[in-house]
Write a protein that holds these residues in place. Structure first.
Motif, PDB file in Angstrom:
ATOM      1  N   ALA A 217     -16.762 -35.771  -5.581  1.00 22.00           N
ATOM      2  CA  ALA A 217     -15.633 -36.314  -4.839  1.00 22.00           C
ATOM      3  C   ALA A 217     -15.911 -37.770  -4.485  1.00 22.00           C
ATOM      4  O   ALA A 217     -17.074 -38.203  -4.442  1.00 22.00           O
ATOM      5  CB  ALA A 217     -15.410 -35.501  -3.566  1.00 22.00           C
ATOM      6  N   PRO A 218     -14.872 -38.564  -4.224  1.00 16.95           N
ATOM      7  CA  PRO A 218     -15.084 -39.978  -3.885  1.00 16.95           C
ATOM      8  C   PRO A 218     -16.034 -40.173  -2.717  1.00 16.95           C
ATOM      9  O   PRO A 218     -16.864 -41.090  -2.739  1.00 16.95           O
ATOM     10  CB  PRO A 218     -13.667 -40.470  -3.563  1.00 16.95           C
ATOM     11  N   TRP A 219     -15.928 -39.313  -1.696  1.00 14.95           N
ATOM     12  CA  TRP A 219     -16.807 -39.501  -0.527  1.00 14.95           C
ATOM     13  C   TRP A 219     -18.264 -39.132  -0.851  1.00 14.95           C
ATOM     14  O   TRP A 219     -19.181 -39.703  -0.291  1.00 14.95           O
ATOM     15  CB  TRP A 219     -16.298 -38.701   0.663  1.00 14.95           C
ATOM     16  N   PRO A 274      -9.680 -35.193  -5.413  1.00 14.46           N
ATOM     17  CA  PRO A 274      -8.994 -33.903  -5.236  1.00 14.46           C
ATOM     18  C   PRO A 274      -7.523 -34.101  -4.905  1.00 14.46           C
ATOM     19  O   PRO A 274      -7.136 -35.110  -4.294  1.00 14.46           O
ATOM     20  CB  PRO A 274      -9.739 -33.267  -4.059  1.00 14.46           C
ATOM     21  N   ARG A 275      -6.685 -33.165  -5.309  1.00 12.64           N
ATOM     22  CA  ARG A 275      -5.271 -33.232  -4.968  1.00 12.64           C
ATOM     23  C   ARG A 275      -5.075 -32.931  -3.480  1.00 12.64           C
ATOM     24  O   ARG A 275      -5.768 -32.092  -2.906  1.00 12.64           O
ATOM     25  CB  ARG A 275      -4.479 -32.224  -5.799  1.00 12.64           C
ATOM     26  N   ALA A 276      -4.128 -33.604  -2.904  1.00 14.26           N
ATOM     27  CA  ALA A 276      -3.799 -33.354  -1.496  1.00 14.26           C
ATOM     28  C   ALA A 276      -2.771 -32.231  -1.422  1.00 14.26           C
ATOM     29  O   ALA A 276      -1.670 -32.351  -1.965  1.00 14.26           O
ATOM     30  CB  ALA A 276      -3.238 -34.619  -0.853  1.00 14.26           C
ATOM     31  N   HIS A 277      -3.134 -31.141  -0.748  1.00  9.31           N
ATOM     32  CA  HIS A 277      -2.273 -29.965  -0.714  1.00  9.31           C
ATOM     33  C   HIS A 277      -1.607 -29.736   0.644  1.00  9.31           C
ATOM     34  O   HIS A 277      -0.778 -28.830   0.764  1.00  9.31           O
ATOM     35  CB  HIS A 277      -3.089 -28.722  -1.074  1.00  9.31           C
ATOM     36  N   THR A 280      -2.736 -32.696   6.404  1.00  5.66           N
ATOM     37  CA  THR A 280      -4.024 -33.249   6.832  1.00  5.66           C
ATOM     38  C   THR A 280      -4.689 -34.020   5.698  1.00  5.66           C
ATOM     39  O   THR A 280      -5.210 -35.125   5.902  1.00  5.66           O
ATOM     40  CB  THR A 280      -4.954 -32.119   7.312  1.00  5.66           C
ATOM     41  N   GLN A 281      -4.657 -33.456   4.509  1.00  2.00           N
ATOM     42  CA  GLN A 281      -5.268 -34.121   3.362  1.00  2.00           C
ATOM     43  C   GLN A 281      -4.491 -35.371   2.958  1.00  2.00           C
ATOM     44  O   GLN A 281      -5.084 -36.390   2.599  1.00  2.00           O
ATOM     45  CB  GLN A 281      -5.376 -33.135   2.194  1.00  2.00           C
ATOM     46  N   ILE A 282      -3.179 -35.294   3.014  1.00  6.33           N
ATOM     47  CA  ILE A 282      -2.368 -36.485   2.712  1.00  6.33           C
ATOM     48  C   ILE A 282      -2.679 -37.593   3.708  1.00  6.33           C
ATOM     49  O   ILE A 282      -2.838 -38.760   3.347  1.00  6.33           O
ATOM     50  CB  ILE A 282      -0.868 -36.129   2.742  1.00  6.33           C
ATOM     51  N   ASP A 283      -2.787 -37.225   4.983  1.00  8.43           N
ATOM     52  CA  ASP A 283      -3.101 -38.216   6.016  1.00  8.43           C
ATOM     53  C   ASP A 283      -4.470 -38.843   5.782  1.00  8.43           C
ATOM     54  O   ASP A 283      -4.654 -40.048   6.001  1.00  8.43           O
ATOM     55  CB  ASP A 283      -3.066 -37.541   7.392  1.00  8.43           C
ATOM     56  N   ALA A 284      -5.423 -38.067   5.283  1.00  2.00           N
ATOM     57  CA  ALA A 284      -6.755 -38.610   4.997  1.00  2.00           C
ATOM     58  C   ALA A 284      -6.682 -39.665   3.898  1.00  2.00           C
ATOM     59  O   ALA A 284      -7.335 -40.714   3.978  1.00  2.00           O
ATOM     60  CB  ALA A 284      -7.702 -37.481   4.585  1.00  2.00           C
ATOM     61  N   TYR A 285      -5.869 -39.418   2.878  1.00  2.37           N
ATOM     62  CA  TYR A 285      -5.713 -40.414   1.814  1.00  2.37           C
ATOM     63  C   TYR A 285      -4.988 -41.667   2.327  1.00  2.37           C
ATOM     64  O   TYR A 285      -5.303 -42.792   1.925  1.00  2.37           O
ATOM     65  CB  TYR A 285      -4.959 -39.809   0.628  1.00  2.37           C
ATOM     66  N   VAL A 286      -4.024 -41.473   3.218  1.00  8.26           N
ATOM     67  CA  VAL A 286      -3.324 -42.632   3.795  1.00  8.26           C
ATOM     68  C   VAL A 286      -4.304 -43.506   4.565  1.00  8.26           C
ATOM     69  O   VAL A 286      -4.294 -44.747   4.456  1.00  8.26           O
ATOM     70  CB  VAL A 286      -2.168 -42.163   4.701  1.00  8.26           C
ATOM     71  N   ARG A 287      -5.180 -42.872   5.335  1.00  9.37           N
ATOM     72  CA  ARG A 287      -6.157 -43.635   6.106  1.00  9.37           C
ATOM     73  C   ARG A 287      -7.172 -44.332   5.196  1.00  9.37           C
ATOM     74  O   ARG A 287      -7.623 -45.437   5.500  1.00  9.37           O
ATOM     75  CB  ARG A 287      -6.851 -42.720   7.124  1.00  9.37           C
ATOM     76  N   LEU A 288      -7.520 -43.706   4.084  1.00  9.09           N
ATOM     77  CA  LEU A 288      -8.386 -44.368   3.103  1.00  9.09           C
ATOM     78  C   LEU A 288      -7.709 -45.611   2.532  1.00  9.09           C
ATOM     79  O   LEU A 288      -8.325 -46.668   2.397  1.00  9.09           O
ATOM     80  CB  LEU A 288      -8.730 -43.397   1.960  1.00  9.09           C
ATOM     81  N   ARG A 289      -6.431 -45.481   2.219  1.00  9.51           N
ATOM     82  CA  ARG A 289      -5.703 -46.624   1.678  1.00  9.51           C
ATOM     83  C   ARG A 289      -5.659 -47.770   2.683  1.00  9.51           C
ATOM     84  O   ARG A 289      -5.867 -48.931   2.330  1.00  9.51           O
ATOM     85  CB  ARG A 289      -4.274 -46.198   1.311  1.00  9.51           C
TER      86      ARG A 289
END
Length: 299
Positions: A217-219, A274-277, A280-289
């Motif tokens: 995973a990226p992290w 990983p796909r955001a399902h 919470t996971q979508i929000d994690a990708y938003v914060r990464l961006r």
């Protein structure tokens, strides 16, 4: 005999290079390997991919096949061999091979089309004629696909040949291209089994080294991690250094195929997002961006 389009099976054009052929084979062998695939007909597709790769990876076999394919055959067409076989003025032949030992043995598993085009000149009238003389003393040659685990450990492989079930002793560390002689097990004499390594869902072979593609995973790539990875001798814990990039290669010494010296296992990192399902996971990708911004590629 029905024509098989080996390029179509691998999803390639006829002019594909060696690297493209190898890459397509590796991808499809993983996808359809019976140990990992749940798709209907996966085992038949896996066999077809193996056969296509065997035909196209060797320059002599590929040239003979291309000459036949240039006649406009399509999958399922009946194929008739011209006098003298498909090779055209000299049939495809195998190099002389070192004999390892006499034991009990196994055989190939390729289609009649493959055997007709590349196999020994040992078929009855009405079959393909490759234009090749029979091996000395009436010996029969065949391929023996050996699992990498058997090569690593040295063990027996059970197969069916000439209507009999036999256990073939595989020497530890045996190399591709070496031959196991089975006294009296051929059609008219001995059976000579040319060893090749069976496709594996987790490894490919480079000399005595084995290569494993590890998805991280990226992290895990950015922060570092300790991940359990498979080897031919069992799983081991591998430390991923921080700030690792896709394509980085890590070496597990002595974890390759046996030899003097033994090979290593090369673990190549593949960074997957990983796909955001869920929210919470979508929000994690938003914060990464937001944390990395739009300029991360230049950085």
């Amino acid at each position: 005999m029905q024509f098989k389009d080996y390029y179509e099976i691998l999803g390639l054009e006829q002019g594909a290079g060696d690297a493209e052929i190898k890459s397509a084979y590796r991808r499809l062998a993983r996808k359809y390997h019976p140990d990992v695939s749940k798709e209907a007909g996966a085992e038949d597709k896996f066999k077809a991919v193996n056969e296509a790769y065997e035909a196209l990876r060797d320059p002599q076999k590929r040239a003979a096949y291309d000459r036949l394919r240039s006649r406009g055959y399509r999958p399922g067409d009946d194929v008739q061999a011209p006098p003298g076989g498909f090779g055209g003025g000299g049939a495809y032949g195998s190099p002389d091979l070192d004999e390892i030992f006499a034991g009990g043995g196994a055989a190939g598993g390729f289609s009649d089309f493959f055997e007709g085009l590349f196999g020994q000149n040992r078929r009855a009238a009405g079959g393909f004629n490759t234009g090749r003389a029979a091996p000395p003393r009436g010996d029969t040659r065949a391929k023996l696909a050996v699992p990498l685990e058997a090569v690593y450990q040295g063990s027996s492989v059970r197969i069916n040949v000439n209507g009999k079930t036999l256990d073939v002793r595989v020497p530890k560390g045996i190399r591709e291209g070496q031959v196991i002689r089975l006294g009296g097990q051929g059609e008219r004499g001995d059976l000579l089994l040319e060893v090749e390594y069976a496709a594996h869902p987790h490894f490919e072979v480079d000399g005595r080294n084995v290569i494993h593609i590890l998805a991280v995973a990226p992290w895990e790539a950015a922060l570092g991690a300790t991940i359990s990875v498979p080897t031919l001798g069992g799983s081991v814990e591998l430390k991923i250094p921080p700030n690792s990039e896709a394509g980085r290669k890590l070496r597990l010494r002595g974890r390759g195929l046996p030899g003097d010296p033994p090979g290593d296992q090369i673990v190549e990192l593949e960074v997957l997002a990983p796909r955001a399902h869920n929210a919470t996971q979508i929000d994690a990708y938003v914060r990464l961006r937001e944390a990395f911004g739009d300029d991360w590629r230049r950085a």
